[in-house]
Design a protein around this motif. Structure first.
Motif, short mmCIF file in Angstrom:
data_model
loop_
_atom_site.label_atom_id
_atom_site.label_comp_id
_atom_site.label_asym_id
_atom_site.label_seq_id
_atom_site.Cartn_x
_atom_site.Cartn_y
_atom_site.Cartn_z
N ALA A 38 23.35 -19.78 33.07
CA ALA A 38 22.68 -18.60 32.53
C ALA A 38 22.06 -18.93 31.18
O ALA A 38 22.51 -19.84 30.48
N LYS A 39 21.01 -18.20 30.83
CA LYS A 39 20.42 -18.28 29.50
C LYS A 39 21.18 -17.26 28.65
O LYS A 39 21.20 -16.07 28.98
N VAL A 40 21.82 -17.72 27.59
CA VAL A 40 22.73 -16.88 26.82
C VAL A 40 22.20 -16.63 25.42
O VAL A 40 21.94 -17.57 24.67
N GLY A 41 22.05 -15.36 25.07
CA GLY A 41 21.77 -14.95 23.71
C GLY A 41 23.02 -14.26 23.20
O GLY A 41 23.60 -13.43 23.90
N PHE A 42 23.45 -14.62 22.01
CA PHE A 42 24.63 -13.95 21.47
C PHE A 42 24.49 -13.68 19.99
O PHE A 42 23.76 -14.37 19.28
N VAL A 43 25.14 -12.62 19.57
CA VAL A 43 25.12 -12.21 18.17
C VAL A 43 26.55 -12.18 17.65
O VAL A 43 27.51 -12.03 18.42
N ILE A 75 19.12 -1.32 13.58
CA ILE A 75 17.79 -1.93 13.48
C ILE A 75 17.89 -3.45 13.68
O ILE A 75 17.10 -4.05 14.42
N ALA A 76 18.86 -4.09 13.05
CA ALA A 76 19.04 -5.54 13.19
C ALA A 76 19.42 -5.91 14.62
O ALA A 76 18.94 -6.91 15.15
N THR A 82 15.28 -7.85 20.91
CA THR A 82 13.85 -8.11 21.12
C THR A 82 13.56 -9.60 21.04
O THR A 82 12.81 -10.15 21.85
N ARG A 83 14.19 -10.27 20.08
CA ARG A 83 14.02 -11.73 19.95
C ARG A 83 14.46 -12.43 21.22
O ARG A 83 13.77 -13.30 21.75
N PHE A 84 15.65 -12.07 21.71
CA PHE A 84 16.16 -12.69 22.94
C PHE A 84 15.25 -12.38 24.14
O PHE A 84 15.03 -13.23 24.99
N GLU A 85 14.75 -11.17 24.18
CA GLU A 85 13.86 -10.77 25.27
C GLU A 85 12.63 -11.68 25.31
O GLU A 85 12.21 -12.13 26.37
N HIS A 86 12.08 -11.99 24.14
CA HIS A 86 10.89 -12.84 24.06
C HIS A 86 11.22 -14.31 24.33
O HIS A 86 10.45 -15.01 24.98
#
Length: 89
Positions: A38-43, A75-76, A82-86
């Protein structure tokens, strides 16, 4: 002792977002989804831990991105999503 892990081909190439992914259960989830392709974005608020984990998994060929973010800052958090979406789709 041999450890066996399930393989979930349906996760290959899917995008996953995980909050609190720099340590503990969140880190386990980041690692597990990445291992499935999977492509993983995490915060996470833990910047150095998050950066280390993302660098480690990326160096192993996984698609992993980290954004330093406190999810109570709406907001952050929206900006991170949005960053991960792009970048990850």
């Amino acid at each position: 002792m041999t450890t066996h892990h399930a393989v979930y081909p349906d996760l290959e190439g899917k995008t996953v977002l995980i909050s609190g992914g720099a340590s503990g259960i969140g880190e386990f989830m980041v690692r597990a989804f990445a291992a499935q392709g999977a492509k993983v974005g995490f915060v996470d608020r833990a910047q150095s831990q998050g950066e280390r984990l993302a660098a480690l998994l990326s160096s192993r060929g996984h698609t992993v991105e980290f954004v330093n973010c406190d999810i109570t800052d709406e907001i952050a958090y929206k900006a991170a999503i949005t960053r991960f979406e792009h970048s990850l789709g």
